[in-house]
Every structure is written in structure tokens, then in C-alpha cells.
Design a protein around this motif. Structure first.
Motif, short mmCIF file in Angstrom:
data_model
loop_
_atom_site.label_atom_id
_atom_site.label_comp_id
_atom_site.label_asym_id
_atom_site.label_seq_id
_atom_site.Cartn_x
_atom_site.Cartn_y
_atom_site.Cartn_z
N ALA A 148 75.52 100.25 101.07
CA ALA A 148 76.14 101.63 100.90
C ALA A 148 75.03 102.35 99.77
CB ALA A 148 77.58 101.49 100.47
N GLU A 149 74.64 101.40 98.87
CA GLU A 149 73.75 102.16 97.60
C GLU A 149 72.47 102.43 98.35
OE1 GLU A 149 71.56 101.01 93.37
OE2 GLU A 149 73.25 99.70 94.21
N ALA A 173 59.10 102.70 100.13
CA ALA A 173 59.05 101.31 99.72
C ALA A 173 60.60 101.04 99.11
CB ALA A 173 57.83 101.14 98.57
N VAL A 174 60.92 101.93 98.23
CA VAL A 174 62.19 101.48 97.83
C VAL A 174 63.39 101.43 98.83
CG1 VAL A 174 63.78 102.31 96.34
CG2 VAL A 174 61.57 102.45 95.47
N GLN A 195 68.79 110.39 100.11
CA GLN A 195 68.08 110.94 98.83
C GLN A 195 66.42 111.08 99.42
OE1 GLN A 195 67.52 108.87 95.31
NE2 GLN A 195 67.80 110.71 94.28
N TYR A 196 66.02 110.03 100.32
CA TYR A 196 64.82 110.12 100.50
C TYR A 196 64.57 111.08 101.53
CZ TYR A 196 60.72 108.47 103.70
OH TYR A 196 59.84 108.51 104.45
N ASP A 203 61.04 98.72 102.25
CA ASP A 203 60.07 97.66 102.09
C ASP A 203 60.94 96.26 101.87
OD1 ASP A 203 58.29 95.70 101.44
OD2 ASP A 203 56.85 97.00 100.37
N LEU A 204 60.89 95.34 102.58
CA LEU A 204 61.55 94.26 102.46
C LEU A 204 61.30 93.36 101.44
CD1 LEU A 204 62.12 93.20 106.19
CD2 LEU A 204 63.83 94.13 104.67
N ASN A 205 60.19 93.65 100.84
CA ASN A 205 59.50 92.71 99.75
C ASN A 205 60.01 93.20 98.29
OD1 ASN A 205 58.02 90.90 101.68
ND2 ASN A 205 56.68 92.50 101.81
N ILE A 206 60.71 94.40 98.36
CA ILE A 206 61.02 94.74 97.04
C ILE A 206 62.48 95.63 96.97
CG2 ILE A 206 58.77 95.10 96.47
CD1 ILE A 206 59.18 98.34 96.58
N GLY A 207 62.98 95.70 95.76
CA GLY A 207 64.01 96.67 95.73
C GLY A 207 65.47 96.10 96.39
#
Length: 392
Positions: A169-170, A346-347, A177-178, A350-354
Motif C-alpha cells: 500500500a505504501e 528507482a524508488v 506520487q511519482y 527498482d527491485l534492488n533498492i527501497g
């Protein structure tokens, strides 16, 4: 020893009783429904049928407090869903109604069925339209541990599910927002800086693809090969140099226009080619940031999709893109827009971060514990890892 293991050792030291699904549940098919019925009876009750999402929403319901559904036909055959409250169960969905909740809890059964996707898949037939026969489903073996153990397992897995749901949900909010900031950045409504409008044909160079069939792409594909050939949707093949004519291999930064079926724009910076009904755009203009152009086109896909949907087979022509006008702000502004949108993307994706990485890890953790918690030994069957007798 975990709490569950201790409970198993105490309550069923000789293993857990297993029964066929048909012994503990009533398995029934839902009612016939189609899109015409939905259009004529719009309402608030979801239609649970063959897909993972509701087929639509209608003003009548045929199911209440009977949450477990299993898809019986189609591409999603065997998919297990949990649907609370009132809804309409369609004819491509089996109910799995528990006969006695003092024997097995609905949520425990749901979690076990979700964990048994491979076993359910093995019951399905895939010749023609994928199908799951009711009598085969009814023979699926289900463990019946004591209710105290079922309750404990449900409580643990509910917490995992809740946490993943909260993270998802977040992430959804961040994606909204993006989208808001992307639309704002690429609308140029405020005219804060000077923008020049030009057609793609004026500022970009069009590239050609290669003549290749789907069958050839499949046979030529080699994992890790250096040249990627794009087809419709998410389809691609990685091939070696020499597998297609050298003249058809591109090495420049480019935007590939997927012009048939699902209209899309793919930004790519490694060696590539594409099916010859598509085309690509590159740039030799020092005042153009090609990734900025890609963001703008991707944000305006709806324009091209509307054109495509007017055709018998959804498609656009190169004329549709060549004459399409895009705003060209000064190069530093283009670069700043790309920087902001890259960071947002990315945020969010991206499956590598966040959050995407956190959700992936939590989902793996959930899957691991679900499998551990729902693996039982049958009565009279022993393994090295099974606690077979109560400790003295």
C-alpha cells in the motif's frame, strides 16, 4: 524447538491426520455469468471468476462468508483466492466450503491451498483450455492438525500477510506520487522556461529492424547473448552477433517503438534489433536528451493507444510518431527532469533498492515460513526431522 513443534509433539506425537478435500469441504461451481449480465446489472458486489481480479461488479450476490475460491478454467487455473463478505461467484470458480469449522479453520485451509499450488497444478489438464476437474480437486490431501495448532499458524501467517500488504500500500502511494510529479514535470503548463515544440521526425533519426519470426527468435535465443531482439509486449530474444545480419544490429542509445498490439516505447542502450514492423529513434542532436524524450512519449502513450484502437488490429504507423510534436526545453532542464524521474522510478520500481526490495524480501520470508509451517507428517509416517514421541 519452535512453539509449533512443541505443540505438535504434545498434541499429535505420531503425526497429523490427513483427509481428502472432499471429506472436509463441499466443492461447488459458481453460477453462469458473462459481460452482458455485468453491464446490465452494475453494482457493488465483486464478480469472482477465473481471473485474479474481479471480472466486474454487480448489484446481486450469490455468496456470503464463504471466502475460499479456486479457479477452474483458463490461464489462471488452480489460482486460490480469499474473498470476504458478499460477492458473486462465477461459473469458472469453485467454492471450497468447510463442512465443520471445529475440524478445520477456513483461513488455515486457505493458507494450505495457497502453499499447495504445485500439487493443484498437477491436478489440472492443459490440453486445449486449461481446466481443473472437480473430482480431482476433491481428492487433494489436506492435513488436519489440532485447532490450537491451526490457530497459531493462521496468526503467524496473518501477521506476515498484513506486513506485506502495508508495504505494498505504501509503494502504491509512492507510485501515485511519482505519477503526479511526472505529469507535472512533463506538462509544461506553467511555462516557467521557454519550450520549443518539434515533431519527432524533425529531431530524431528513425532506425529499421530485422526480418525474423517468433519461431526463429525462440530457436536463436541464448541466455546472456549480447544482442537483444525486441518483439511485442515483454517478448525478446538474446542472440549472438552473426545470428542476424550485421546491418540490422544497432549499437546506439535508442527508443524502440512497439507499434502493434500493446503500444509501448522501450529505452535501450545496449546492442539491439527488433522485428521489422517496429522502428526505433536515436539522436545525433547535442541539444536532445533521448531519455527525456522517452519519458515524454511513455507519459503520453494513451494518445498512441487511442490511434491504435481505431484499427482492426491495434497498431500505429510511423507517420503517427513522425508527425507527433514534443516539447523541447533547454538541455539542462531535460537533464534535470530525467534525473528527478530516474530517482522516483528507482524508488518505486527498482527491485534492488527501497520498498520493492523490502517487499520482495518479506514475500520470500513469508513463503519460506508458510512452507515450513504447513509441512506435516502423516500419522504413522516418520522422518528424521519429525518429533515422534513426547519428551520425558
Amino acid at each position: 524447538m519452535t512453539k509449533i513443534e512443541e505443540m505438535l509433539a504434545e498434541l499429535c506425537p505420531n503425526g497429523v491426520e490427513w483427509k481428502e478435500l472432499g471429506e472436509v469441504c463441499v466443492v461447488k461451481t459458481g453460477q453462469q455469468i458473462n459481460k452482458t449480465f455485468i453491464q446490465n446489472n452494475l453494482g457493488r458486489y465483486p464478480v469472482v471468476n477465473s481471473g485474479k481480479e474481479p471480472l466486474g461488479f454487480v448489484n446481486v450476490y450469490n455468496t456470503e462468508d464463504d471466502p475460499i475460491g479456486i479457479t477452474s478454467r483458463g490461464a489462471g487455473v488452480g489460482y486460490v483466492s480469499w474473498n470476504e463478505g458478499k460477492y458473486f461467484r462465477g461459473n469458472l470458480n469453485y467454492s471450497s466450503t468447510i463442512k465443520d469449522s471445529n475440524v478445520i479453520l477456513p483461513k488455515f485451509l486457505y493458507y494450505f491451498l495457497k502453499n499447495s499450488f504445485k500439487a493443484i497444478e498437477n491436478l489440472c489438464t492443459f490440453e486445449g483450455i486449461p481446466a481443473l476437474n472437480k473430482s480431482n480437486l476433491e481428492m487433494l490431501k489436506i492435513p488436519i492438525p489440532p485447532l490450537k495448532i491451526q490457530e497459531e499458524i493462521v496468526q503467524i501467517l496473518d501477521k506476515f500477510t498484513e506486513y506485506v500488504t502495508e508495504l505494498t500500500a505504501e509503494l502504491t502511494e509512492r507510485q501515485k506520487q511519482y505519477s503526479f510529479y511526472r505529469d507535472k514535470l512533463l506538462s509544461f503548463e506553467d511555462e516557467v522556461y521557454q519550450v520549443e515544440w518539434k515533431t519527432l521526425g524533425e529531431v530524431l533519426i528513425k532506425g529499421r529492424g530485422t526480418k525474423i519470426t517468433a519461431g526463429q527468435m525462440k530457436s536463436l535465443h541464448k541466455e546472456g547473448a549480447p544482442v537483444r531482439i525486441f518483439a511485442g509486449g515483454k517478448t525478446f530474444a538474446d542472440v549472438n552477433y552473426g545470428d542476424i545480419p550485421d546491418k540490422d544490429v544497432h549499437s546506439e542509445e535508442a527508443i524502440i517503438v512497439k507499434s502493434r498490439g500493446i503500444i509501448d516505447f522501450e529505452y535501450y542502450t545496449k546492442p539491439f534489433s527488433f522485428k521489422n514492423e517496429f522502428w526505433s529513434y536515436s539522436s545525433e542532436n547535442e541539444l536532445i536528451n533521448l531519455k527525456y524524450v522517452h519519458y515524454y512519449l511513455d507519459n503520453n502513450k494513451e494518445h498512441f493507444q487511442k490511434i491504435a484502437n481505431n484499427m482492426q488490429m491495434p497498431q500505429i504507423s510511423s507517420v503517427d510518431t513522425e508527425k507527433y510534436k514534443i516539447p523541447i526545453p533547454p538541455l539542462p532542464i531535460q537533464e534535470r527532469i530525467v534525473e528527478v524521474l530516474d530517482n522516483f522510478d528507482a524508488v518505486c520500481n527498482d527491485l534492488n533498492i527501497g520498498l520493492p526490495k523490502e517487499i520482495e524480501l518479506r514475500q520470500k520470508q513469508y513463503d519460506y515460513f508458510r512452507e515450513k509451517l504447513l509441512t506435516f507428517t502423516a500419522e504413522g509416517v516418520y522422518t528424521d526431522s519429525t518429533v515422534q514421541t513426547r519428551p520425558d
